[in-house]
Design an enzyme around this catalytic site. Structure first.
Site, mmCIF file in Angstrom:
data_model
loop_
_atom_site.group_PDB
_atom_site.id
_atom_site.type_symbol
_atom_site.label_atom_id
_atom_site.label_comp_id
_atom_site.label_asym_id
_atom_site.label_seq_id
_atom_site.Cartn_x
_atom_site.Cartn_y
_atom_site.Cartn_z
ATOM 1 N N SER A 414 -43.960 15.749 -26.521
ATOM 2 C CA SER A 414 -45.177 15.005 -26.869
ATOM 3 C C SER A 414 -45.288 13.727 -26.060
ATOM 4 C CB SER A 414 -45.146 14.611 -28.354
ATOM 5 O OG SER A 414 -45.069 15.754 -29.138
ATOM 6 N N HIS A 435 -48.014 21.604 -24.862
ATOM 7 C CA HIS A 435 -47.887 20.698 -26.013
ATOM 8 C C HIS A 435 -48.628 21.304 -27.189
ATOM 9 C CE1 HIS A 435 -49.027 16.711 -28.139
ATOM 10 N NE2 HIS A 435 -47.808 17.089 -28.494
ATOM 11 N N GLU A 447 -52.220 21.484 -25.472
ATOM 12 C CA GLU A 447 -52.449 20.727 -24.236
ATOM 13 C C GLU A 447 -51.527 21.324 -23.182
ATOM 14 O OE1 GLU A 447 -51.791 16.740 -25.991
ATOM 15 O OE2 GLU A 447 -53.716 16.202 -25.141
ATOM 16 N N ASN A 485 -52.928 11.914 -27.542
ATOM 17 C CA ASN A 485 -52.233 10.729 -28.046
ATOM 18 C C ASN A 485 -52.654 9.453 -27.316
ATOM 19 O OD1 ASN A 485 -50.864 11.797 -30.221
ATOM 20 N ND2 ASN A 485 -49.210 12.597 -28.939
#
Ligand code: T1G
Length: 657
Positions: A414, A435, A447, A485
């Site tokens: 991550s 991800h 992702e 993120n």
């Protein structure tokens, strides 16, 4: 002389009806999904006029070319000036024809496609056909008779379920409900032609003329309430309830109301947002430069680390038909991981999402081991081990010695830099990031991280596997936190600025929930736990730029042991597990403001929301400028599918337009 008559460039029929005993077989051929474009509608109208007038024609069969009957109205025409004939006009002509019209459903019949079939006098489907009215997923209601004809065929409760959920029904269910009349046991067209011949000259069942069966008002009330509760502020589901439950009124009145409602919703911001999402999902898998790249064959997937994430990935991979070899550190850990995966499969079995055959097939394709050597047959290995650079690079170095040089290695990290992981391996070109979002067997989003050295065919392979896992892959470049993120950090930062400026956690969460987020940011924060972000902030403290605004409130909460719901308190208190505003947190926030000499002010929900949406969009623009994200729609898909952004708002980039 051509064998067929072209009624338009997308609608044709054989010249002679001799071979089909007087039945005109009309085929719609409008790739890729036989959407009812203006050309299709024109062709159908001409074919129906010809059938009505031609003495040698005793009936009509309508079918689709390829694997789709009709995928719906042509969404690409929405927002453009209407072109006659409209779909309702063509549908009305079908239902009113003096000769039988039989729909031969050769594949999916969705939206306007099913509405057209409902107006036919008989419906035959292939065993693989599926039917549905998914309009609510586009923020609209059926606009060509679906809310009025379907209840006349299957009753109000069943029609409410299908139309309000937008789900599809397979042929068997469609037959048992009464949506279709028969499933072809042999040749679909022969069955349809035979049905048309039997109906020729006989009184025709016109769906619009049927009476809606009476249903238990309590059952209707219960179904309606469930739909409205789930719709979370969206307009279309509520309109479906209104139109379907009032379908007992005169047919023409219901049709007029439905059409007016459809047109109003079609031109709404909510529908535009959902159309944006629909097309963005299809754009996301088109990566520049990969059009003609051949993917590497994958049939066996290794999964390293069989914890929550790894076991979820394993379930998704087994569900897609892959053979899965799980690896963990010890035989006990490997066996525990295997049991965790089996446990998830058993839950699907118990819930009916999986049948016994499917369960056994998946179980047979699963093995778990503590020995690297057992991963030798893998075409792709996905690691979901502890998110530490040394642990991941050491694992990939071991795998270099075990798997073939052409096997793909994917890291599920991550926050680490996948380029650093790739650089530690013998063949960096075969490394990419995948991800997943937890729980990986539920969340659609992946992702797919294009590392600096990822080979094009490795990226294409990652995308192909993601699609086979029935996931939504979005390509991202390498940056800390990738797309999701990065955006999440930006809007969390803005939310904490708002705390210092005068807002409180529950006010910010209320603004987000009113907008359509299932949970506010601080409630999510408490659920996920504050400690991981705190550890990252502490790692960054030494190199933090003192000139950049930094909010210490979250650090203060962690220093006080307020790590979130698990700790019984975080941004909120949780007396008996129930979230409550905590005066202690308010005091911590007020002290932080005072320490910086900030005079707090109140914020309206709109002001809070605007600042958060602007922060997301600004970070999105930066990601586009950096080449991390390829298009705004990709950013919207990540935030909708990974972070709860309401789809009917289109995502932060769409919402900022
Ligand atoms: N209109 C226009 N284009 C469409 C389309 C549609 N209805 N459906 C798909 N496409 C395009 C899609 O953008 C993609 O384009 C290509 O076709 C392949 O799609 C009056 C008003 C039918 C199950 O909501 O669910 O009817 O990327 O990758 O996986 O009441 O497409 O190739 O350029 O999805 O094989 C209601 C939407 C419309 C169904 C096929 N119908 N489509 O899946 O292909 S509103 C829907 C789907 C309506 C009436 C109302 C799926 C599919 P490109 P794809 P697929």
């Amino acid at each position: 002389m051509s064998e067929t008559t072209a009624f338009s460039s997308t609608v044709s029929a054989p010249n002679s009806v001799k071979a089909s005993n007087g039945i005109l077989i009309v085929t719609i051929d409008n790739a890729p999904v036989n959407a009812t474009s203006a050309d299709v509608r024109t062709g159908l109208e001409r074919a129906l006029s010809h059938a009505e007038a031609a003495a040698d024609v005793t009936g009509v069969v309508i079918t689709g070319a390829g694997k789709t009957f009709i995928g719906g109205a042509d969404i690409k025409e929405f927002g453009k000036p209407a072109i006659e004939p409209t779909l309702p006009a063509v549908i009305e002509k079908i239902e009113a024809l003096s000769k039988p019209v039989v729909a031969a459903l050769n594949g999916v019949a969705l939206g306007g496609g099913l509405e057209l079939a409902l107006a036919c006098h008989h419906r035959v489907a292939s065993a693989a056909a599926q039917v549905g009215l998914p309009e609510v997923k586009l923020g609209i209601v059926p606009g060509a008779g679906g809310t009025q004809r379907l209840p006349r065929l299957i009753g109000i409760p069943a029609a409410l379920d299908l139309i309000a959920s937008g789900r599809s029904a397979k042929a068997e269910e469609a037959l048992s409900l009464g949506i279709i009349d028969e499933i072809a046991q042999s040749d679909l067209l022969e069955t349809a032609v035979s049905a048309a011949r039997k109906l020729a000259g006989k009184p025709l069942r016109r769906t619009g003329g049927l009476t809606v069966a009476t249903a238990d008002p309590a059952e209707i009330e219960k179904a309606s309430a469930k739909i409205l509760a789930k719709s979370r502020g969206q307009k279309a589901p509520a309109e479906v309830v209104r139109l379907v439950t009032s379908s007992t009124r005169p047919f023409a009145e219901g049709l007029a109301d439905e059409r007016a409602t459809f047109l109003a919703l079609r031109d709404s911001r909510e529908a535009a947002a959902l159309r944006h999402v629909f097309f963005a999902e299809r754009e996301a898998s088109k990566v520049e430069g990969l059009e003609s790249v051949e993917v590497r064959p994958v049939s066996t997937i290794g999964i390293c680390g069989l914890g929550l994430m790894g076991s979820g990935i394993a379930v998704a991979a087994l569900g897609a038909g892959y053979t899965v070899i799980g690896l963990d550190q010890t035989p006990e850990a490997a066996e525990k991981g295997r049991e965790r995966i089996i446990g998830l499969l058993e839950r699907n079995l118990a819930s009916g999402r999986l049948d016994q055959t499917g369960f056994e097939a998946r179980k047979a394709k699963l093995s778990a081991t503590a020995s690297d050597a057992d991963l030798a047959p893998c075409d792709l290995v996905i690691e979901a081990v502890f998110d530490d650079l040394a642990v991941k690079t050491e694992l990939f170095r071991r795998l270099d010695k075990v798997v073939r040089p052409d096997a793909v290695l994917a890291t599920n990290t991550s926050y680490l830099n996948p380029d650093d992981i790739a650089a530690a391996t013998a063949y960096p070109g075969r490394v990419l990031g995948m991800h997943f979002f937890s729980p990986a067997h539920v969340m659609r989003l992946i992702e797919v991280v294009r590392c600096a050295k990822t080979a094009p065919d490795v990226l294409a392979t990652g995308l192909a596997v993601a699609r086979k896992l029935r996931k939504l892959p979005v390509v991202t470049g390498v940056t800390e936190g990738f797309i999701g993120n990065r955006i999440f950090s930006a809007y969390r930062r803005e939310a904490e600025f708002l705390l210092e400026d005068g807002a409180l956690p529950h006010e910010i969460d209320a603004a987000l929930e009113d907008y359509g987020f299932p949970m506010g940011l601080f409630a999510v924060y408490d659920m996920a736990g504050l400690e991981i972000a705190w550890a990252r902030r502490k790692r960054q403290a030494a190199t933090r730029d003192p000139s950049i605004r930094y909010v210490e409130i979250a650090d203060t909460l962690c220093e006080a042991g307020r790590f979130g719901q698990k700790a019984g308190r975080g941004w909120y208190a949780y007396p008996e597990g129930k979230k409550a505003i905590d005066p202690e947190v308010t005091a911590i926030i007020e002290a932080a403001r005072a320490k910086k000499g900030i005079t707090p002010r109140t914020f309206s929900k709109d002001e809070i929301l605007q600042r958060l949406l602007n922060a997301m969009a600004a970070e999105g623009e930066t990601l586009l400028a950096e080449g991390i994200a390829a298009r705004p729609g990709d950013i919207d898909l990540v935030m909708i599918n990974g972070y709860g952004f309401p789809a009917y708002k289109g995502g932060p980039m769409f919402a900022s337009n």
